[in-house]
Design a protein around this motif. Structure first.
Motif, mmCIF file in Angstrom:
data_model
loop_
_atom_site.group_PDB
_atom_site.id
_atom_site.type_symbol
_atom_site.label_atom_id
_atom_site.label_comp_id
_atom_site.label_asym_id
_atom_site.label_seq_id
_atom_site.Cartn_x
_atom_site.Cartn_y
_atom_site.Cartn_z
ATOM 1 N N TYR A 94 0.862 -1.185 0.000
ATOM 2 C CA TYR A 94 0.000 0.000 0.000
ATOM 3 C C TYR A 94 0.894 1.228 0.000
ATOM 4 O O TYR A 94 2.017 1.194 0.492
ATOM 5 C CB TYR A 94 -0.895 0.051 1.244
ATOM 6 N N MET A 95 0.365 2.312 -0.519
ATOM 7 C CA MET A 95 1.083 3.580 -0.486
ATOM 8 C C MET A 95 0.457 4.407 0.636
ATOM 9 O O MET A 95 -0.660 4.883 0.498
ATOM 10 C CB MET A 95 0.974 4.270 -1.836
ATOM 11 N N GLY A 96 1.160 4.520 1.744
ATOM 12 C CA GLY A 96 0.624 5.189 2.926
ATOM 13 C C GLY A 96 0.867 6.680 2.911
ATOM 14 O O GLY A 96 1.356 7.252 1.938
ATOM 15 N N GLY A 97 0.528 7.308 4.023
ATOM 16 C CA GLY A 97 0.817 8.730 4.207
ATOM 17 C C GLY A 97 2.303 8.910 4.479
ATOM 18 O O GLY A 97 2.919 8.073 5.143
ATOM 19 N N ILE A 98 2.870 9.980 3.967
ATOM 20 C CA ILE A 98 4.306 10.223 4.134
ATOM 21 C C ILE A 98 4.553 11.647 4.597
ATOM 22 O O ILE A 98 3.982 12.594 4.057
ATOM 23 C CB ILE A 98 5.071 9.978 2.813
ATOM 24 N N VAL A 104 14.611 13.059 7.289
ATOM 25 C CA VAL A 104 13.656 12.314 8.104
ATOM 26 C C VAL A 104 12.389 12.070 7.291
ATOM 27 O O VAL A 104 11.808 12.995 6.728
ATOM 28 C CB VAL A 104 13.312 13.076 9.411
ATOM 29 N N LYS A 105 11.988 10.806 7.235
ATOM 30 C CA LYS A 105 10.779 10.441 6.517
ATOM 31 C C LYS A 105 9.986 9.499 7.407
ATOM 32 O O LYS A 105 10.518 8.509 7.905
ATOM 33 C CB LYS A 105 11.125 9.768 5.192
ATOM 34 N N VAL A 106 8.708 9.800 7.591
ATOM 35 C CA VAL A 106 7.810 8.966 8.388
ATOM 36 C C VAL A 106 6.714 8.464 7.454
ATOM 37 O O VAL A 106 6.063 9.258 6.775
ATOM 38 C CB VAL A 106 7.177 9.774 9.552
ATOM 39 N N ALA A 107 6.524 7.148 7.432
ATOM 40 C CA ALA A 107 5.465 6.553 6.617
ATOM 41 C C ALA A 107 4.354 6.055 7.537
ATOM 42 O O ALA A 107 4.621 5.519 8.608
ATOM 43 C CB ALA A 107 6.016 5.409 5.784
ATOM 44 N N ILE A 108 3.121 6.234 7.111
ATOM 45 C CA ILE A 108 1.957 5.892 7.926
ATOM 46 C C ILE A 108 1.080 4.906 7.162
ATOM 47 O O ILE A 108 0.739 5.132 6.009
ATOM 48 C CB ILE A 108 1.148 7.162 8.258
ATOM 49 N N SER A 109 0.701 3.823 7.828
ATOM 50 C CA SER A 109 -0.172 2.825 7.215
ATOM 51 C C SER A 109 -1.380 2.571 8.096
ATOM 52 O O SER A 109 -1.260 2.491 9.313
ATOM 53 C CB SER A 109 0.593 1.512 7.024
ATOM 54 N N THR A 110 -2.531 2.416 7.458
ATOM 55 C CA THR A 110 -3.733 1.981 8.167
ATOM 56 C C THR A 110 -4.143 0.601 7.662
ATOM 57 O O THR A 110 -5.314 0.237 7.742
ATOM 58 C CB THR A 110 -4.893 2.985 7.969
ATOM 59 N N ASN A 111 -3.166 -0.145 7.127
ATOM 60 C CA ASN A 111 -3.405 -1.492 6.626
ATOM 61 C C ASN A 111 -4.396 -1.497 5.464
ATOM 62 O O ASN A 111 -5.156 -2.433 5.275
ATOM 63 C CB ASN A 111 -3.888 -2.396 7.764
ATOM 64 N N GLY A 112 -4.421 -0.390 4.720
ATOM 65 C CA GLY A 112 -5.311 -0.269 3.565
ATOM 66 C C GLY A 112 -6.756 0.002 3.933
ATOM 67 O O GLY A 112 -7.626 0.024 3.079
ATOM 68 N N PRO A 126 -7.484 5.485 4.137
ATOM 69 C CA PRO A 126 -6.571 6.524 3.645
ATOM 70 C C PRO A 126 -6.824 7.879 4.307
ATOM 71 O O PRO A 126 -5.892 8.659 4.492
ATOM 72 C CB PRO A 126 -6.875 6.574 2.148
ATOM 73 N N THR A 127 -8.067 8.159 4.693
ATOM 74 C CA THR A 127 -8.378 9.438 5.340
ATOM 75 C C THR A 127 -7.683 9.542 6.694
ATOM 76 O O THR A 127 -7.150 10.596 7.047
ATOM 77 C CB THR A 127 -9.906 9.592 5.510
ATOM 78 N N THR A 128 -7.656 8.453 7.451
ATOM 79 C CA THR A 128 -6.952 8.464 8.738
ATOM 80 C C THR A 128 -5.462 8.674 8.520
ATOM 81 O O THR A 128 -4.825 9.454 9.237
ATOM 82 C CB THR A 128 -7.199 7.148 9.503
ATOM 83 N N ALA A 129 -4.893 8.004 7.514
ATOM 84 C CA ALA A 129 -3.471 8.191 7.209
ATOM 85 C C ALA A 129 -3.188 9.643 6.849
ATOM 86 O O ALA A 129 -2.179 10.219 7.265
ATOM 87 C CB ALA A 129 -3.049 7.262 6.073
#
Length: 194
Positions: free
Chosen positions: A117-121, A127-135, A138-141
């Motif tokens: 999945y392509m999460g929020g970045i 510094v890079k933080v990636a965020i996943s909601t397990n698909g 996407p709004t929460t990410a």
């Protein structure tokens, strides 16, 4: 409670061969997302038609544009494929063709047909933080991305560079270096007092 079991990685997409199948709004969104994070990504887009905005963005970033319908021959030499057409059968065919060839694939808005999945970045310098909601959301990410953009200080990159220089001066074995850096940086995360 359900648990996110995805394994996060940071890919050097400038060294990979990526294909995006589809030239509509979703294809533009995926291309924009990738180039925002990795402006030198090696991408080819395949579709019978493209939005003018896609063509502009592609030209700016040396993205190859191929006007044609999908055929599995376009998978030759690919490391990663993103299917974004508005035709479910085409997207699912892309998925199955990629799986046969051991190519990582993402079918937009179809989690069962995704290897990733392509999460929020959030990016602040190095510094890079990636965020996943397990698909699942996407709004929460997106909201979490906005939160982290606000709370991560703009000067975090200075800290990273300074710690990298400090790390080079530390004597001892790996464990001693980790212990020294952990002690030095523990003030970055303050624990909530009860």
């Amino acid at each position: 409670m359900e648990r996110n079991e995805l394994y996060p990685v940071f890919l050097k997409v400038s060294q990979l061969n990526i294909l995006i199948v589809g030239g509509g709004n979703v294809g533009l969104e995926k291309l924009t997302f990738m180039l925002k994070s990795s402006p030198n990504a090696q991408v080819e887009m395949l579709a019978p038609e493209f939005l003018p905005e896609t063509l502009q963005l592609a030209k700016k970033h040396q993205v190859k544009i191929t006007k044609d319908v999908y055929d599995k021959s376009y998978l030759e030499g690919r490391h990663m494929v993103i299917a974004t057409t508005d035709k479910v059968d085409v997207n699912e065919q892309v998925y199955h063709d990629c799986r046969e060839r051991h190519i990582l694939v993402n079918v937009a808005d179809n989690p069962p047909f995704c290897d990733f999945y392509m999460g929020g970045i959030v990016t602040k310098g190095n510094v890079k933080v990636a965020i996943s909601t397990n698909g699942k959301s996407p709004t929460t990410a997106k909201r979490l991305r906005q939160f982290f953009e606000d709370v991560i200080p703009e000067n975090i990159d200075d800290l990273v560079k300074n710690l990298n220089e400090f790390r080079k001066t530390i004597k001892g074995d790996f464990e001693e270096k980790v212990e020294t850096l952990n002690e030095f940086t523990k003030g970055l995360v303050s624990k909530k007092k009860e």
